[in-house]
Design a protein around this motif. Structure first.
Motif, PDB file in Angstrom:
ATOM      1  N   THR A 359     -11.412   4.129  -2.296  1.00 23.44           N
ATOM      2  CA  THR A 359     -10.064   4.627  -2.017  1.00 23.44           C
ATOM      3  C   THR A 359      -9.475   3.964  -0.784  1.00 23.44           C
ATOM      4  N   ALA A 360     -10.280   3.869   0.275  1.00 18.35           N
ATOM      5  CA  ALA A 360      -9.797   3.240   1.506  1.00 18.35           C
ATOM      6  C   ALA A 360      -9.456   1.767   1.279  1.00 18.35           C
ATOM      7  N   LEU A 361     -10.272   1.075   0.497  1.00 23.64           N
ATOM      8  CA  LEU A 361     -10.000  -0.331   0.213  1.00 23.64           C
ATOM      9  C   LEU A 361      -8.719  -0.488  -0.603  1.00 23.64           C
ATOM     10  N   CYS A 362      -8.512   0.403  -1.565  1.00 26.82           N
ATOM     11  CA  CYS A 362      -7.287   0.366  -2.364  1.00 26.82           C
ATOM     12  C   CYS A 362      -6.059   0.528  -1.478  1.00 26.82           C
ATOM     13  N   VAL A 363      -6.121   1.470  -0.546  1.00 24.44           N
ATOM     14  CA  VAL A 363      -5.004   1.716   0.361  1.00 24.44           C
ATOM     15  C   VAL A 363      -4.794   0.538   1.302  1.00 24.44           C
ATOM     16  N   ALA A 364      -5.873   0.062   1.907  1.00 25.43           N
ATOM     17  CA  ALA A 364      -5.773  -1.001   2.919  1.00 25.43           C
ATOM     18  C   ALA A 364      -5.199  -2.287   2.338  1.00 25.43           C
ATOM     19  N   ALA A 365      -5.598  -2.625   1.121  1.00 30.84           N
ATOM     20  CA  ALA A 365      -5.168  -3.892   0.531  1.00 30.84           C
ATOM     21  C   ALA A 365      -3.795  -3.823  -0.117  1.00 30.84           C
ATOM     22  N   SER A 366      -3.300  -2.611  -0.406  1.00 27.72           N
ATOM     23  CA  SER A 366      -2.004  -2.493  -1.089  1.00 27.72           C
ATOM     24  C   SER A 366      -0.866  -2.078  -0.167  1.00 27.72           C
ATOM     25  N   ALA A 367      -1.146  -1.335   0.894  1.00 28.93           N
ATOM     26  CA  ALA A 367      -0.072  -0.859   1.779  1.00 28.93           C
ATOM     27  C   ALA A 367       0.675  -2.006   2.430  1.00 28.93           C
ATOM     28  N   VAL A 368       0.010  -3.132   2.622  1.00 28.11           N
ATOM     29  CA  VAL A 368       0.643  -4.291   3.259  1.00 28.11           C
ATOM     30  C   VAL A 368       1.520  -5.080   2.297  1.00 28.11           C
ATOM     31  N   ASP A 369       1.664  -4.603   1.047  1.00 25.65           N
ATOM     32  CA  ASP A 369       2.542  -5.280   0.100  1.00 25.65           C
ATOM     33  C   ASP A 369       3.999  -5.186   0.502  1.00 25.65           C
ATOM     34  N   SER A 370       4.293  -4.378   1.514  1.00 26.20           N
ATOM     35  CA  SER A 370       5.651  -4.301   2.041  1.00 26.20           C
ATOM     36  C   SER A 370       5.987  -5.485   2.930  1.00 26.20           C
ATOM     37  N   SER A 371       5.026  -6.345   3.199  1.00 28.65           N
ATOM     38  CA  SER A 371       5.290  -7.562   3.965  1.00 28.65           C
ATOM     39  C   SER A 371       6.301  -8.434   3.224  1.00 28.65           C
ATOM     40  N   PRO A 372       7.240  -9.073   3.930  1.00 26.13           N
ATOM     41  CA  PRO A 372       8.203  -9.955   3.255  1.00 26.13           C
ATOM     42  C   PRO A 372       7.547 -11.182   2.643  1.00 26.13           C
ATOM     43  N   PHE A 373       6.268 -11.416   2.954  1.00 27.16           N
ATOM     44  CA  PHE A 373       5.554 -12.541   2.361  1.00 27.16           C
ATOM     45  C   PHE A 373       4.932 -12.172   1.013  1.00 27.16           C
ATOM     46  N   SER A 374       4.931 -10.880   0.694  1.00 29.04           N
ATOM     47  CA  SER A 374       4.420 -10.452  -0.598  1.00 29.04           C
ATOM     48  C   SER A 374       5.538 -10.505  -1.628  1.00 29.04           C
ATOM     49  N   THR A 375       5.171 -10.408  -2.908  1.00 25.48           N
ATOM     50  CA  THR A 375       6.176 -10.456  -3.970  1.00 25.48           C
ATOM     51  C   THR A 375       7.161  -9.308  -3.848  1.00 25.48           C
ATOM     52  N   GLY A 376       6.637  -8.096  -3.638  1.00 29.98           N
ATOM     53  CA  GLY A 376       7.513  -6.939  -3.539  1.00 29.98           C
ATOM     54  C   GLY A 376       8.457  -7.026  -2.357  1.00 29.98           C
ATOM     55  N   ALA A 378       9.422  -9.688  -0.757  1.00 27.00           N
ATOM     56  CA  ALA A 378      10.378 -10.778  -0.968  1.00 27.00           C
ATOM     57  C   ALA A 378      11.500 -10.351  -1.911  1.00 27.00           C
ATOM     58  N   LEU A 379      11.171  -9.552  -2.931  1.00 28.28           N
ATOM     59  CA  LEU A 379      12.189  -9.063  -3.856  1.00 28.28           C
ATOM     60  C   LEU A 379      13.178  -8.139  -3.152  1.00 28.28           C
ATOM     61  N   VAL A 380      12.681  -7.319  -2.234  1.00 27.46           N
ATOM     62  CA  VAL A 380      13.568  -6.431  -1.481  1.00 27.46           C
ATOM     63  C   VAL A 380      14.540  -7.248  -0.636  1.00 27.46           C
ATOM     64  N   VAL A 381      14.023  -8.234   0.070  1.00 23.38           N
ATOM     65  CA  VAL A 381      14.884  -9.078   0.900  1.00 23.38           C
ATOM     66  C   VAL A 381      15.903  -9.832   0.044  1.00 23.38           C
ATOM     67  N   ALA A 382      15.441 -10.399  -1.065  1.00 26.95           N
ATOM     68  CA  ALA A 382      16.314 -11.212  -1.914  1.00 26.95           C
ATOM     69  C   ALA A 382      17.445 -10.400  -2.525  1.00 26.95           C
ATOM     70  N   ASN A 383      17.208  -9.110  -2.777  1.00 26.56           N
ATOM     71  CA  ASN A 383      18.220  -8.282  -3.437  1.00 26.56           C
ATOM     72  C   ASN A 383      19.053  -7.456  -2.468  1.00 26.56           C
ATOM     73  N   THR A 384      18.818  -7.613  -1.167  1.00 27.61           N
ATOM     74  CA  THR A 384      19.646  -6.955  -0.165  1.00 27.61           C
ATOM     75  C   THR A 384      20.937  -7.739   0.011  1.00 27.61           C
ATOM     76  N   GLU A 385      22.044  -7.041   0.263  1.00 33.74           N
ATOM     77  CA  GLU A 385      23.306  -7.754   0.474  1.00 33.74           C
ATOM     78  C   GLU A 385      23.158  -8.742   1.630  1.00 33.74           C
ATOM     79  N   GLU A 386      23.867  -9.850   1.530  1.00 33.64           N
ATOM     80  CA  GLU A 386      23.644 -10.972   2.446  1.00 33.64           C
ATOM     81  C   GLU A 386      23.832 -10.599   3.911  1.00 33.64           C
ATOM     82  N   SER A 387      24.796  -9.724   4.212  1.00 33.93           N
ATOM     83  CA  SER A 387      25.046  -9.357   5.606  1.00 33.93           C
ATOM     84  C   SER A 387      23.893  -8.566   6.219  1.00 33.93           C
ATOM     85  N   GLU A 388      23.063  -7.946   5.373  1.00 37.35           N
ATOM     86  CA  GLU A 388      21.937  -7.141   5.856  1.00 37.35           C
ATOM     87  C   GLU A 388      20.600  -7.838   5.682  1.00 37.35           C
ATOM     88  N   ARG A 389      20.617  -9.047   5.102  1.00 38.00           N
ATOM     89  CA  ARG A 389      19.369  -9.679   4.695  1.00 38.00           C
ATOM     90  C   ARG A 389      18.470 -10.028   5.873  1.00 38.00           C
TER      91      ARG A 389
END
Length: 422
Positions: A359-376, A378-389
């Motif tokens: 459980t701890a490994l699942c949490v530790a390795a997935s919580a960092v998916d919010s990094s802009p270098f991860s796919t998720g 990067a998708l958040v940054v790419a779909n944010t309006e340009e003035s807020e990007r």
């Protein structure tokens, strides 16, 4: 050079090369498996190739194809729209609707990248229209994806559990799902507080006509089309079949995608191009490399060394921190494929509880998916309006980098250290 050291150095080089240059990590891992397996361990190419996970390939292809069709024919937009209507159009509940939708989609078997790709454009457009902080919407989707990411039929859990079962280790699937879900729920409550969620209480309700996006495949649809009704029915049957009748998710999703394409070819013809082949290659390459190491005994030897550390709790924390660090810049899927096999003998020693460590490994390795270098991320940054990007990128950078230390440490305390003391 000892085989264990060489194998680890090659794996580090695979991650480093993929981070340095825009090359698929799985492709690099396949080459590394072939070169190391044939030149150093004396294996035949066929022996190396046997490690490629065919069943996982079917799962990834089937699921990503099915959800690409669902997005293309407008089903996803309608689900989001009806979900917002179901909470009376209250803006304050929108982040939680997206959180639950992300958890439900990923928990039904979709890969996290597909879930984020489905919800991020809709969610961020909604955030722009109703002046919701893009970080709040983005993190709600990302945390929701992780909350559902370890359901018994999810891709993440399939990778983890497959390796565990192969090595004779059993874990409570429902317990892991509940624990990871609650952890991400708490994490999203923190994000809700930090990024203005409580301020949304004073906002008015969203009008029914404004729920669906102004553009996109769902906008022009006033009634549920035949393709959308059939898509919903097939998704429900897929979940019921997987949970109640042990239906293979990959072949089930593949059958549903084929049926939709045959019956509604015009609404499905371009969806096959959106199959996540890069994800298939990524996971397949890493798993092939690790399987090759398992077959020649390297994994058992490394695991025995880890299990021999005199302070197992400290060793477990170090493994969690490594998982969080590398996953922030590389692939969470790849991290599970690489770290779980190395940790199996460590868990089997009995010094650390299997459930707590997994459980701890699942949490530790997935919580960092919010990094802009991860796919998720990067998708958040790419779909944010340009003035807020730019601001969103910096905020995600700060949040994601903090998760490298916070998530492993918190998971270690909650699931390992504190339970081990009582």
């Amino acid at each position: 050079m000892p085989a264990e050291l060489l194998s680890v150095l090659v794996l580090v080089a695979v991650f480093a090369l993929a981070m340095w240059r825009p090359v698929n990590m799985g492709a690099v891992a396949l080459v590394a498996a072939f070169v190391l397996g044939t030149a150093y361990f004396g294996l035949d190419p066929d022996d190396v190739a046997k490690g490629f996970p065919g069943s996982l390939l079917v799962t990834l292809v089937g699921v990503t194809w099915l959800f690409a069709i669902a997005k293309h024919n407008g089903t996803v937009d309608r689900i989001v729209g009806r979900s917002v209507q179901a909470v009376g159009g209250r803006v304050v509940l929108v982040p939680w609707v997206l959180f639950l939708l992300a958890a439900a989609i990923t928990g039904s078997g979709a890969v996290s990248a597909a879930t984020n790709a489905i919800l991020a454009p809709v969610g961020l457009a909604f955030a722009q229209r109703y002046r919701i902080h893009p970080m709040l919407v983005g993190l709600s989707i990302l945390n929701g994806t992780n909350a559902g990411g370890f359901s018994p039929i999810s891709v993440y859990f399939s990778i983890v559990d497959g390796v565990l079962v192969h090595n004779g280790v059993q874990v409570n699937a429902g317990g892991v799902f509940l624990a990871t879900f609650l952890f991400n729920l708490a994490l999203n409550l923190v994000a809700f507080t930090l990024f203005g969620g409580w301020k949304l209480l004073g906002r008015g309700k969203v009008q029914p006509a404004e729920v669906e996006p102004a553009d996109g495949p769902g906008a022009a649809v006033q009634r549920w089309s035949g393709a959308q009704v059939l898509t919903i029915a097939l998704l429900v049957l897929l979940v019921i079949g997987a949970l109640g009748f042990d239906l293979d998710v990959g072949f089930g999703a593949l059958a549903a995608a084929v049926a939709l394409t045959v019956i509604f070819p015009r609404q499905s013809k371009d969806a096959a191009a959106q199959i996540g082949w890069s994800v298939v290659l990524l996971i397949g390459g890493i798993v092939t490399y690790v399987t090759m190491l398992q077959n020649v005994g390297v994994v058992d030897s490394l695991g025995a060394s880890i299990a021999g550390i005199s302070q197992p709790l400290l060793a477990a924390l170090l493994i969690l921190l490594v998982g969080g660090l590398v996953s922030a810049f590389a692939s969470t899927n790849a991290m599970f494929g690489a770290l779980v096999p190395l940790a199996v003998p460590f868990m089997a020693s009995g010094d650390i509880a299997v459930f707590g460590f997994v459980t701890a490994l699942c949490v530790a390795a997935s919580a960092v998916d919010s990094s802009p270098f991860s796919t998720g991320g990067a998708l958040v940054v790419a779909n944010t309006e340009e003035s807020e990007r730019t601001r969103t990128f910096r905020n995600l950078m700060a949040w994601g980098m903090s998760m490298i230390g916070v998530a492993p440490l918190a998971a270690w305390l909650v699931f390992l250290a504190v339970p081990g003391l009582v």
